[in-house]
Design an enzyme around this catalytic site. Structure first.
Site, PDB file in Angstrom:
ATOM      1  CG  HIS A  82      13.151  18.832 -15.964  1.00 34.12           C
ATOM      2  ND1 HIS A  82      13.879  17.706 -16.507  1.00 34.12           N
ATOM      3  CD2 HIS A  82      11.909  18.467 -16.193  1.00 34.12           C
ATOM      4  CE1 HIS A  82      13.170  16.758 -16.888  1.00 34.12           C
ATOM      5  NE2 HIS A  82      11.937  16.993 -16.706  1.00 34.12           N
ATOM      6  CG  HIS A 264       8.688  13.718 -14.209  1.00 35.62           C
ATOM      7  ND1 HIS A 264      10.083  14.273 -13.887  1.00 35.62           N
ATOM      8  CD2 HIS A 264       8.450  14.060 -15.752  1.00 35.62           C
ATOM      9  CE1 HIS A 264      10.541  14.978 -15.205  1.00 35.62           C
ATOM     10  NE2 HIS A 264       9.759  14.842 -15.780  1.00 35.62           N
ATOM     11  CG  ASP A 268       7.400  17.574 -16.780  1.00 33.79           C
ATOM     12  OD1 ASP A 268       8.515  17.819 -16.588  1.00 33.79           O
ATOM     13  OD2 ASP A 268       7.265  16.302 -17.544  1.00 33.79           O
ATOM     14  CG  HIS A 291       6.227  18.880 -22.134  1.00 34.34           C
ATOM     15  ND1 HIS A 291       6.271  19.349 -20.920  1.00 34.34           N
ATOM     16  CD2 HIS A 291       6.685  17.744 -22.194  1.00 34.34           C
ATOM     17  CE1 HIS A 291       7.174  18.709 -20.105  1.00 34.34           C
ATOM     18  NE2 HIS A 291       7.315  17.503 -20.753  1.00 34.34           N
TER      19      HIS A 291
END
Length: 307
Positions: A82, A264, A268, A291
């Site tokens: 973030h 969101h 990311d 991720h």
């Protein structure tokens, strides 16, 4: 000619980490030309400094973790995405991030607090040209068994990105997408919060994660009606009787956008791709990415484009 930038003065934060639950003090500091993004663990004896580089990513379950590597491989900073997203979203090129613990504070679960702090201190141009990673041909990363695909395409006008998500069988999250055509549209994603499904919470706690998670820093989606026993378990965890919003969000919280989850994920993606070390000129299209795949894709781009 676009110039490199840093922040005009230091910006500081204090808060608990999402996964460790440890309260950490963090400061974003101005840095000179060509410095890039670096982290420094000031709580450790030799105060090690290491690059925010995709090649230093050591763990990607529910967040991106960097390791100093080599004989300092146990020196890490977690949940960096973030903060990195805010820095790239606000076009900051150079800064030193100092912190006195193992994890970036989660704050409200979005990039908004970091963006607000950067905006407050201001951004300063530096006397050197900004360098880009320029996507010159279609580049594809795939994990077919998970239906994950990330594509980079040439984009003459700068950076654009789209994220597509799908949680098969979910009553809360069907197919969603989020798109920005340039970083000028970053404000459409920076306030979107991290999320988790209620049925994942117990497992994640067992894995030693989300020790600092609560309803102030994450959206919790509930996939089914709760039994009386389940409500009692959640009440014990939360300290109050749970209620469910019509959207499926625990404790009757409104979503900021119907596709807040996809936005969101785009937030990311921007943060994870900041780990290529330079701003990207290209169009990124990511399907079912996380991720781990973001980090692998970033490493692919670094290898392909030669720095």
């Amino acid at each position: 000619m676009e110039k490199q930038t840093t922040i005009k003065s230091a910006a500081s934060f204090s808060g608990k980490g999402l996964h460790t639950g440890v309260v950490v003090n963090l400061t974003i500091n101005p840095a000179p030309i060509g410095h890039g993004y670096k982290f420094q663990r000031v709580d450790l004896e030799d105060k090690p400094v290491f690059n925010a580089d995709a090649r230093n990513v050591s763990f990607t379950q529910r967040g991106t973790v960097l390791s100093a590597g080599g004989d300092k491989a146990n020196v890490t900073v977690s949940t960096i995405e973030h903060l990195m997203s805010a820095l790239r979203g606000r076009r900051v090129d150079n800064c030193l991030i100092t912190l006195d613990g193992p994890e970036v504070p989660i704050l409200d679960g979005s990039a908004l607090p970091f963006v607000e702090a950067i905006d407050k201190v201001g951004i300063e141009e530096q006397d050197a040209e900004r360098e880009y990673m320029v996507i010159t041909e279609k580049t594809v990363y795939e994990e077919p068994e998970k239906n994950i695909r990330i594509i980079a395409l040439p984009e003459a006008d700068g950076f654009a990105a789209q994220v597509n998500i799908a949680f098969n069988g979910s009553r809360c999250l069907g197919n969603q997408f989020a798109l920005i055509e340039s970083l000028d549209e970053y404000e459409t994603v920076y306030d979107c919060r991290t999320f988790v499904f209620l049925h994942e919470v117990a497992f994640l706690l067992q894995q030693g994660l989300i020790k600092g998670g609560d309803l102030e820093n994450a959206i919790v989606f509930v996939e089914k009606e709760l039994t009386a026993e389940e409500k009692a378990q959640v009440a014990a965890l939360m300290g109050k009787t749970p209620t469910i919003h019509p959207s499926g969000v625990l404790n009757d919280r409104d979503l900021k956008y119907n596709n807040e989850a996809a936005r969101h994920k785009l937030l990311d993606l921007i943060g994870d791709l900041a780990l290529v070390g330079k701003p990207i000129k290209g169009r990124i299209i990511a399907t079912r990415s996380g991720h781990g795949s973001n980090a692998e894709f970033a490493r692919m781009l670094i290898k392909k484009y030669g720095f």
